[in-house]
Design a protein around this motif. Structure first.
Motif, PDB file in Angstrom:
ATOM      1  N   LYS A 140       0.832  -1.214   0.000  1.00 48.86           N
ATOM      2  CA  LYS A 140       0.000   0.000   0.000  1.00 48.86           C
ATOM      3  C   LYS A 140       0.864   1.260   0.000  1.00 48.86           C
ATOM      4  CE  LYS A 140      -3.919  -2.042   2.399  1.00 48.86           C
ATOM      5  NZ  LYS A 140      -4.578  -2.198   3.692  1.00 48.86           N
ATOM      6  N   GLU A 143       2.461   1.695  -3.437  1.00 51.07           N
ATOM      7  CA  GLU A 143       1.444   2.128  -4.397  1.00 51.07           C
ATOM      8  C   GLU A 143       1.133   3.615  -4.225  1.00 51.07           C
ATOM      9  OE1 GLU A 143      -1.644  -0.748  -3.585  1.00 51.07           O
ATOM     10  OE2 GLU A 143      -1.079  -1.953  -5.334  1.00 51.07           O
ATOM     11  N   TYR A 144       1.076   4.076  -2.983  1.00 47.93           N
ATOM     12  CA  TYR A 144       0.856   5.490  -2.718  1.00 47.93           C
ATOM     13  C   TYR A 144       2.019   6.318  -3.281  1.00 47.93           C
ATOM     14  CZ  TYR A 144      -0.018   9.879  -0.335  1.00 47.93           C
ATOM     15  OH  TYR A 144      -0.242  11.208  -0.074  1.00 47.93           O
ATOM     16  N   THR A 145       3.241   5.847  -3.069  1.00 48.14           N
ATOM     17  CA  THR A 145       4.423   6.548  -3.579  1.00 48.14           C
ATOM     18  C   THR A 145       4.385   6.620  -5.107  1.00 48.14           C
ATOM     19  OG1 THR A 145       5.773   5.980  -1.665  1.00 48.14           O
ATOM     20  CG2 THR A 145       6.954   6.478  -3.699  1.00 48.14           C
ATOM     21  N   ILE A 146       4.026   5.514  -5.764  1.00 46.13           N
ATOM     22  CA  ILE A 146       3.940   5.500  -7.228  1.00 46.13           C
ATOM     23  C   ILE A 146       2.918   6.530  -7.710  1.00 46.13           C
ATOM     24  CG2 ILE A 146       3.197   4.113  -9.217  1.00 46.13           C
ATOM     25  CD1 ILE A 146       4.430   1.657  -7.713  1.00 46.13           C
ATOM     26  N   ALA A 147       1.791   6.590  -7.041  1.00 45.22           N
ATOM     27  CA  ALA A 147       0.708   7.481  -7.472  1.00 45.22           C
ATOM     28  C   ALA A 147       0.944   8.948  -7.126  1.00 45.22           C
ATOM     29  CB  ALA A 147      -0.611   7.021  -6.844  1.00 45.22           C
ATOM     30  N   ASN A 148       1.712   9.224  -6.075  1.00 45.34           N
ATOM     31  CA  ASN A 148       1.748  10.585  -5.548  1.00 45.34           C
ATOM     32  C   ASN A 148       3.111  11.243  -5.421  1.00 45.34           C
ATOM     33  OD1 ASN A 148      -1.177  10.929  -4.817  1.00 45.34           O
ATOM     34  ND2 ASN A 148      -0.701   9.056  -3.697  1.00 45.34           N
ATOM     35  N   ASP A 150       6.827  12.640  -6.629  1.00 43.33           N
ATOM     36  CA  ASP A 150       7.660  13.013  -7.768  1.00 43.33           C
ATOM     37  C   ASP A 150       9.127  12.675  -7.526  1.00 43.33           C
ATOM     38  OD1 ASP A 150       8.158  14.874  -5.813  1.00 43.33           O
ATOM     39  OD2 ASP A 150       7.889  16.621  -7.098  1.00 43.33           O
ATOM     40  N   GLN A 152      10.075   9.480  -6.574  1.00 40.45           N
ATOM     41  CA  GLN A 152      10.219   8.036  -6.571  1.00 40.45           C
ATOM     42  C   GLN A 152      11.384   7.591  -7.456  1.00 40.45           C
ATOM     43  OE1 GLN A 152       7.277   5.906  -9.334  1.00 40.45           O
ATOM     44  NE2 GLN A 152       6.171   7.743  -8.717  1.00 40.45           N
ATOM     45  N   THR A 160       7.331  -3.204  -6.059  1.00 40.28           N
ATOM     46  CA  THR A 160       5.912  -3.385  -5.772  1.00 40.28           C
ATOM     47  C   THR A 160       5.373  -4.617  -6.491  1.00 40.28           C
ATOM     48  OG1 THR A 160       5.729  -0.996  -5.465  1.00 40.28           O
ATOM     49  CG2 THR A 160       3.670  -2.224  -5.750  1.00 40.28           C
TER      50      THR A 160
END
Length: 173
Positions: A140, A143-148, A150, A152, A160
């Protein structure tokens, strides 16, 4: 070893004339739903311990070396192959624009108590530290890092994917 995935990142050119190749090992150490991971503050992500193999280094020896250096793991036993994650990604070293990275993943057991780490300078500077983490919470978080995020790193997608596969295949409910 079975192929887990063959990924091509944006901006990577698998046909590049200046393609570099790197082999690495990754350790899967489980205790129920908890998994031994590396948290990297710079990238705000969780990853499997492991890293590049030295020239001529045996995969198992490299796995043990990396696991000891990054986590302080001791008494590493029951090493079994899990699979290989192949990826092509942008690279800006050694006169290359693309690298073919093969991550050979192994399950193993370790002594319950971790010893001292021997992190490299860039790992310390990136805020890397070993942690035991619930695998589903780590997924989780990534996934949050991937989505939010800059900031990463390129490896968060690989990590993941691997965490999800490990949860699916190795975590018993």
């Amino acid at each position: 070893m079975r192929l887990l995935n063959n990924a091509v990142h944006l901006n990577a050119n698998p046909q590049s004339e200046s393609l570099s190749h790197r082999r690495a090992t990754r350790a899967i150490v489980l205790d129920g739903e908890n998994i031994l991971l590396l948290y990297t503050e710079r990238y705000h992500d969780y990853s499997l311990p492991g890293g590049g193999l030295d020239d001529g280094e045996d995969m198992i020896e490299g796995l043990i070396r990396e696991l000891q250096e990054e986590t302080g793991a001791r008494d590493i036993t029951n090493i079994e192959p899990f699979g290989c994650y192949s990826e092509y990604r942008p690279w800006y070293k050694d006169d290359s624009d693309t690298i073919h990275m093969e991550s050979f993943c192994f399950t193993c057991d370790i002594h319950s108590e971790l010893g001292d780490t021997a992190l490299e300078e860039h790992e310390v500077n990136n805020g890397m530290r070993p942690v035991w983490m619930n695998i589903f919470d780590a997924i989780k978080h990534n996934e949050y890092t991937i989505a939010n995020s800059d900031k990463q790193g390129l490896s968060v997608i690989r990590e993941t994917f691997l965490l999800k596969l490990i949860a699916k295949e190795l975590i018993t409910a």
